[in-house]
Scaffold this active site. Sequence first.
Site, mmCIF file in Angstrom:
data_model
loop_
_atom_site.group_PDB
_atom_site.id
_atom_site.type_symbol
_atom_site.label_atom_id
_atom_site.label_comp_id
_atom_site.label_asym_id
_atom_site.label_seq_id
_atom_site.Cartn_x
_atom_site.Cartn_y
_atom_site.Cartn_z
ATOM 1 N NE ARG A 13 41.901 41.792 33.309
ATOM 2 C CZ ARG A 13 42.958 41.364 32.520
ATOM 3 N NH1 ARG A 13 43.902 40.688 33.184
ATOM 4 N NH2 ARG A 13 43.096 41.909 31.144
ATOM 5 C CG ASN A 31 40.409 38.431 32.366
ATOM 6 O OD1 ASN A 31 39.579 38.871 33.307
ATOM 7 N ND2 ASN A 31 40.818 38.903 31.387
#
Length: 84
Positions: A13, A31
Amino acid sequence: IIVIGRVQGVFFRVSAKEVASSFSLLGWVKNSSDGSVHICVEGPLSFIEEFIKWCNKGPSQSKIDKVKVTKQDYLGEFTSFNVL
């Protein structure tokens, strides 16, 4: 964009945010409970295509099994790229 593989716990990320920002792309990355990473991105198509190429590689510790891309219309919805 849904990225499947070893993509959680490998700085995917944070890396995605850095890459998206380098292309001046807007949107988010998060996520998912199934172990994948979901990304919503908007910007110039050529930059999005480059970002998708990066998603197929990911950061060095990741292992990408599959990248699913779905096109949708997001016209000016975002003002930055965020990690959720």
